[in-house]
Design a protein around this motif. Structure first.
Motif: not given
Length: 275
Positions: A150, A154, A193-194, A197-198, A201
């Motif tokens: 996590s 990105q 990242k939470s 959100l993952i 995306q």
């Protein structure tokens, strides 16, 4: 005298034939009884026997499939934390790890009262090794724990999505529908990242991959064939469209207190207990 010899020879011949096929009288009797039966009755018997055979085959396949798929696969990219998570699930202890070049397996008992025991298997994360180990174990998978880093998600989102695409469009995995647990690891790191959100995306990236892969297949053979289609046609991809159960959860194999502290993997353990 000749007649006696002839009779004796015929008797001996009959005795020989009887010895060679002692069941012939019974077969002949059964044949006569079958010929005397109503054709409708005979068809009923044949149908009943066919139903019994089909039921036995189905039960054998069903029971075999339930017993064979007893593995929980830990998969993911290199350095996502799979091997430490493997150690934490088995012993709860912190263990220094290095990049795996082969699989590791051990019996795993979930925290449940049902007494189930699965085989926990940590698969190498290097892209040159993943295909052969996935091929080796995918048929036995009851669940797949896809571990994501996590903290640097990105930067790795494209690689993560491509690996997931391979898993989700695999014919064996699609048919067996193992539970997919996406473990968003390293939540102890500030920039992590939470899980929500993952998931969002990855859905966008998988939708993009689906379009490009379908276009590539279409340009090769002039059709849309050549592989399983991910999700539903005409709609943007969402994990809810998949035939298997999918769950995104947050965890930290290292834990917020470092090497001396406990791991934060309760959500993963609860999900494994439901298998």
């Amino acid at each position: 005298m000749g007649a006696d010899n002839t009779g004796g020879n015929m008797g001996e011949k009959a005795d020989t034939e009887m010895a060679e096929n002692p069941f012939e009288p019974y077969i002949e009797s059964l044949r006569q009884k079958v010929e005397e039966q109503d054709p409708v009755f005979l068809i009923g018997i044949i149908v009943a026997l066919a139903v019994i055979v089909i039921t036995c085959v189905f039960l054998k396949y069903f029971l075999t499939s339930k017993t064979v798929r007893s593995a929980v696969l830990l998969v993911g990219l290199c350095d996502s934390g799979k091997t430490l998570l493997f150690s934490r699930l088995l012993s709860g202890k912190f263990k220094r790890t290095q990049t795996s070049i082969t699989d590791s397996s051990a019996p795993y008992k979930p925290k449940t009262d049902r007494g189930s025991i699965w085989t926990l298997i940590d698969l190498p994360g290097h892209d040159s090794l993943r295909p052969q180990y996935l091929e080796k174990f995918k048929s036995a998978a009851r669940a797949i724990v896809f571990v994501v880093d996590s903290a640097i998600f990105q930067k790795e989102v494209r690689d993560v999505a491509e690996f997931l695409y391979v898993l989700l469009t695999d014919a064996v995995i699609s048919r067996n529908t193992p539970t997919l647990l996406v473990a968003c690891n390293k939540q102890d790191i500030t920039m992590a990242k939470s899980a929500k959100l993952i998931q969002q995306q990855l859905e966008k990236e998988l939708n993009f991959l689906r379009v490009t892969r379908s276009a590539a297949l279409s340009s090769q053979d002039g059709s849309m064939g050549g592989g399983l289609y991910l999700g539903r046609r005409g709609k943007d991809f969402e994990f809810s469209q998949l035939p298997m159960k999918v769950e995104f959860l947050e965890c930290s194999a290292r834990g917020s207190k470092g090497e001396e502290g406990d791991a934060d993997i309760e959500s993963l353990e609860r999900s494994l207990a439901k298998l």
